[in-house]
Design a protein around this motif. Sequence first.
Motif, PDB file in Angstrom:
ATOM      1  N   GLN A   1       0.822  -1.208   0.000  1.00  0.00           N
ATOM      2  CA  GLN A   1       0.000   0.000   0.000  1.00  0.00           C
ATOM      3  C   GLN A   1       0.856   1.258   0.000  1.00  0.00           C
ATOM      4  O   GLN A   1       0.571   2.220  -0.715  1.00  0.00           O
ATOM      5  N   SER A   2       1.915   1.264   0.816  1.00  0.00           N
ATOM      6  CA  SER A   2       2.753   2.464   0.910  1.00  0.00           C
ATOM      7  C   SER A   2       3.513   2.716  -0.383  1.00  0.00           C
ATOM      8  O   SER A   2       3.616   3.855  -0.845  1.00  0.00           O
ATOM      9  N   ILE A   3       4.036   1.663  -0.989  1.00  0.00           N
ATOM     10  CA  ILE A   3       4.789   1.819  -2.238  1.00  0.00           C
ATOM     11  C   ILE A   3       3.853   2.205  -3.383  1.00  0.00           C
ATOM     12  O   ILE A   3       4.173   3.070  -4.205  1.00  0.00           O
ATOM     13  N   THR A   4       2.669   1.575  -3.423  1.00  0.00           N
ATOM     14  CA  THR A   4       1.696   1.905  -4.471  1.00  0.00           C
ATOM     15  C   THR A   4       1.273   3.362  -4.372  1.00  0.00           C
ATOM     16  O   THR A   4       1.191   4.067  -5.393  1.00  0.00           O
ATOM     17  N   ALA A   5       0.994   3.825  -3.155  1.00  0.00           N
ATOM     18  CA  ALA A   5       0.569   5.218  -2.970  1.00  0.00           C
ATOM     19  C   ALA A   5       1.668   6.183  -3.402  1.00  0.00           C
ATOM     20  O   ALA A   5       1.392   7.193  -4.065  1.00  0.00           O
ATOM     21  N   ALA A   6       2.914   5.885  -3.033  1.00  0.00           N
ATOM     22  CA  ALA A   6       4.020   6.770  -3.405  1.00  0.00           C
ATOM     23  C   ALA A   6       4.216   6.804  -4.919  1.00  0.00           C
ATOM     24  O   ALA A   6       4.392   7.879  -5.514  1.00  0.00           O
ATOM     25  N   ALA A   7       4.175   5.629  -5.550  1.00  0.00           N
ATOM     26  CA  ALA A   7       4.364   5.570  -7.004  1.00  0.00           C
ATOM     27  C   ALA A   7       3.196   6.219  -7.737  1.00  0.00           C
ATOM     28  O   ALA A   7       3.390   6.988  -8.686  1.00  0.00           O
ATOM     29  N   LEU A   8       1.987   5.932  -7.289  1.00  0.00           N
ATOM     30  CA  LEU A   8       0.799   6.517  -7.910  1.00  0.00           C
ATOM     31  C   LEU A   8       0.774   8.031  -7.711  1.00  0.00           C
ATOM     32  O   LEU A   8       0.271   8.775  -8.553  1.00  0.00           O
ATOM     33  N   GLY A   9       1.370   8.491  -6.606  1.00  0.00           N
ATOM     34  CA  GLY A   9       1.410   9.916  -6.309  1.00  0.00           C
ATOM     35  C   GLY A   9       2.490  10.681  -7.045  1.00  0.00           C
ATOM     36  O   GLY A   9       2.626  11.901  -6.865  1.00  0.00           O
ATOM     37  N   GLY A  10       3.280   9.986  -7.863  1.00  0.00           N
ATOM     38  CA  GLY A  10       4.257  10.687  -8.694  1.00  0.00           C
ATOM     39  C   GLY A  10       5.706  10.448  -8.353  1.00  0.00           C
ATOM     40  O   GLY A  10       6.592  11.037  -8.971  1.00  0.00           O
ATOM     41  N   CYS A  11       6.002   9.588  -7.369  1.00  0.00           N
ATOM     42  CA  CYS A  11       7.399   9.297  -7.038  1.00  0.00           C
ATOM     43  C   CYS A  11       8.032   8.465  -8.150  1.00  0.00           C
ATOM     44  O   CYS A  11       7.457   7.463  -8.576  1.00  0.00           O
ATOM     45  N   ALA A  12       9.201   8.889  -8.588  1.00  0.00           N
ATOM     46  CA  ALA A  12       9.964   8.082  -9.530  1.00  0.00           C
ATOM     47  C   ALA A  12      10.698   7.018  -8.736  1.00  0.00           C
ATOM     48  O   ALA A  12      11.446   7.339  -7.807  1.00  0.00           O
ATOM     49  N   LEU A  13      10.493   5.748  -9.059  1.00  0.00           N
ATOM     50  CA  LEU A  13      11.082   4.672  -8.270  1.00  0.00           C
ATOM     51  C   LEU A  13      12.603   4.644  -8.367  1.00  0.00           C
ATOM     52  O   LEU A  13      13.258   3.977  -7.569  1.00  0.00           O
ATOM     53  N   LYS A  14      13.167   5.385  -9.319  1.00  0.00           N
ATOM     54  CA  LYS A  14      14.622   5.496  -9.400  1.00  0.00           C
ATOM     55  C   LYS A  14      15.139   6.656  -8.549  1.00  0.00           C
ATOM     56  O   LYS A  14      16.347   6.852  -8.433  1.00  0.00           O
ATOM     57  N   GLY A  15      14.225   7.429  -7.975  1.00  0.00           N
ATOM     58  CA  GLY A  15      14.622   8.509  -7.081  1.00  0.00           C
ATOM     59  C   GLY A  15      14.627   9.874  -7.734  1.00  0.00           C
ATOM     60  O   GLY A  15      14.552  10.011  -8.956  1.00  0.00           O
ATOM     61  N   GLY A  16      14.692  10.905  -6.874  1.00  0.00           N
ATOM     62  CA  GLY A  16      14.844  12.258  -7.353  1.00  0.00           C
ATOM     63  C   GLY A  16      13.565  13.002  -7.659  1.00  0.00           C
ATOM     64  O   GLY A  16      13.597  14.174  -8.017  1.00  0.00           O
ATOM     65  N   LYS A  17      12.409  12.339  -7.523  1.00  0.00           N
ATOM     66  CA  LYS A  17      11.153  12.982  -7.882  1.00  0.00           C
ATOM     67  C   LYS A  17      10.043  12.461  -6.987  1.00  0.00           C
ATOM     68  O   LYS A  17       9.983  11.283  -6.678  1.00  0.00           O
TER      69      LYS A  17
END
Length: 341
Positions: free
Chosen positions: A267-283
């Motif tokens: 849930q935490s990773i999905t929310a972060a990714a869906l919210g615009g976090c780039a999984l490679k970092g920096g965004k």
Amino acid sequence: MSTTTVSEKAVPVRRGGRAGGLLAAVGGQNLSLIGALAVMLALFGSLNGNYLSWTNIQVIAEAVTISGVLAVVQTVVIICGGLDISVGSQAGLYSVVSAMVFTSTGSSAVLGIAVALVMGAAVGVLNGVIIVYGRVNATIATLAGLAAYKGVAQLLSNGAAQGYVLNNSVFVFLSRGKIAALPVMVWILIVVALAVHVMLKYTDIGRNLYAIGGNDTAARLAGIAINKYLIAVYSLLGVVAAVAGILLTARTGSGQPTSGSEGLELQSITAAALGGCALKGGKGGVGGTLLAVALLGALENGLTVEGINAFWQNVAQGALLVVAVVIQQRRSGERAVGLPG
């Protein structure tokens, strides 16, 4: 011969007007999430008249509190190029510890909470040290933690719920108290989110975290102590996982080694990714993550209200995570693996 004057060249052309300004201020990703949330609320609201009631809105808000606080700090970890898959198991461990300390010390809620928080910080530092100095990939290190911390929680509790805490005013306040008509648990999420947002947006610490995730080599050459930052970030996530575990104890009335904490990492990773976090970092940012948390909570509640099999909730979360990553890859312009450029 050109008749364009100097003054004409100096005048910038404004494009988009107010709509463009709104898009720039809110962000295309966030506007998409707001639109999706509005459609979902309208859909489930039309299917069930009680869905948009203030009572149900509070139910949704309380339901996403635990995953929300984890998602907010998971956002920080992902921004600096890391990942923590162990947060769900950690929350279960701290739930057990807080309840066991509470019952074994004559119902001292403060001591139980304090021990859980200290343990969370220590485990977070351990994760950071393994990743930084052990040179272990963050995904592998925290995947190992996912199994290990779950095992420790089960060993301590013998796989069963521990204690009963709702005879204590502190835990009762955490689980049932309200401030200005909002549940205390929701206020905790708000405070955590505001603190992290301010850190990321208005401090040197936040700017350095984005720099580390964006280009760690350049960040190191700029004099940023990357190792210290990474260990501190994982320690922060450990503390917040302890907060999540304490809230889980308060909500369920006892220490839960697995019930209520399984799936929190997804849930935490999905929310972060869906919210615009780039999984490679920096965004990434807190605003998008909170919107994604609300979207996931509204979806889960809507499916429950409509009596749809709870297993579909996991299917939906997995699908949304894939969609979020696909969108990121398309926006980044990277060549798809195995396909011609």
